[in-house]
Design an enzyme around this catalytic site. Structure first.
Site, mmCIF file in Angstrom:
data_model
loop_
_atom_site.group_PDB
_atom_site.id
_atom_site.type_symbol
_atom_site.label_atom_id
_atom_site.label_comp_id
_atom_site.label_asym_id
_atom_site.label_seq_id
_atom_site.Cartn_x
_atom_site.Cartn_y
_atom_site.Cartn_z
ATOM 1 N N SER A 147 0.835 -1.190 0.000
ATOM 2 C CA SER A 147 0.000 0.000 0.000
ATOM 3 C C SER A 147 0.875 1.246 0.000
ATOM 4 C CB SER A 147 -0.892 0.009 1.253
ATOM 5 O OG SER A 147 -1.585 1.237 1.403
ATOM 6 N N TYR A 160 -3.314 -0.163 10.372
ATOM 7 C CA TYR A 160 -3.292 -0.564 8.965
ATOM 8 C C TYR A 160 -1.931 -0.258 8.359
ATOM 9 C CZ TYR A 160 -4.529 -0.713 3.991
ATOM 10 O OH TYR A 160 -4.558 -0.999 2.637
#
Length: 256
Positions: A147, A160
């Site tokens: 990500s 996250y």
């Protein structure tokens, strides 16, 4: 005509978390390139629905094997069943992921453990199981879906970002251990993409305006924007590319 360096036709690929969203788009791209693809997820019904939908276009080139990527026994059995039913895997795409947004000081314990298991442990377990089989054959391509938050973060998504930062280093570590066996292990780092995970953010006009303004390309990513990078990373064209994270973010990591 396809240049031989980019020809992946005939390859067998397992894509985790592929019943919807980014995983479904990546699986579709592999099928369009001539691969045989095994979809994976934990929900057998949703997985079969995804398989049936793709089978209308790709016939028996698309398969589905349900298993829980966060459970070592389930992964071991699922990978063994996949190779028994479909054949030796040439490609693994570790895409399984989840999100939970909350301030760090209020973040619940159970959400932390769920994100850690889903985003990081699953890539370790599936990567290890598939990697063992690939190493025995002396070849294979593994692509982890990292990500933008493997590099940067913002308030409310600290756990996250921690899992995706861990996935970046897992990718590099897997390269160090598996490259001597003939494997290539890399990662794709999506920026802000319009998916089920981000639907609430896309609908928030203030946040959407921030994303568009912060991204040099001036827009959210579409899941199809990731397919070309994946095809490069699983093709012979990337045989000397190893341990890298390729950010597909419209340029967001390049600007302040």
């Amino acid at each position: 005509m396809i240049h031989p360096l980019f020809d992946v036709s005939g390859s067998r690929a397992l894509v985790t978390g592929s019943s919807r969203g980014i995983g479904h788009a990546l699986a579709t791209g592999l099928l369009e390139a001539g691969c045989t693809v095994v979809l994976n997820g934990r929900d057998p019904d949703r997985l079969e629905q995804a398989r049936a939908g793709l089978a209308e276009r790709f016939g028996d080139a698309v398969h589905a094997v349900a298993f829980d990527g966060t459970d070592a026994d389930s992964v071991r059995e699922g990978v063994a069943r996949t190779e028994a039913e479909v054949g030796p895997l040439d490609v693994l795409v570790n895409n399984t992921g989840a999100q939970h947004r909350a301030p760090f000081l209020d973040f619940p314990d159970e959400a932390w453990h769920r994100l850690l298991a889903t985003n990081l442990t699953s890539a370790f377990l599936v990567g290890r199981a598939v990697g063992r089989a690939m190493a025995s054959r002396g070849r294979g391509k593994i692509v982890n879906v990292a990500s933008l938050q493997s590099e940067v973060t913002r308030p409310g998504i600290t756990p996250y970002a921690a899992t995706k930062g861990g996935l970046k280093m897992l990718t590099k570590g897997m390269c160090a251990d598996l490259a001597p066996h003939g494997l290539c292990v890399n990662a794709i780092g999506p920026g802000y993409f319009d998916t089920e995970l981000t639907s609430a953010l896309v609908a928030d006009e203030e946040f959407s305006a921030w994303v568009r303004g912060r991204t040099p390309a001036g827009r959210w990513g579409n899941v199809e924007d990731l397919v070309g990078t994946l095809l490069f990373l699983v093709s012979p064209a990337s045989d000397f590319v190893n341990g890298q994270v390729v950010y597909v973010d419209g340029g967001m990591t390049c600007v302040l």
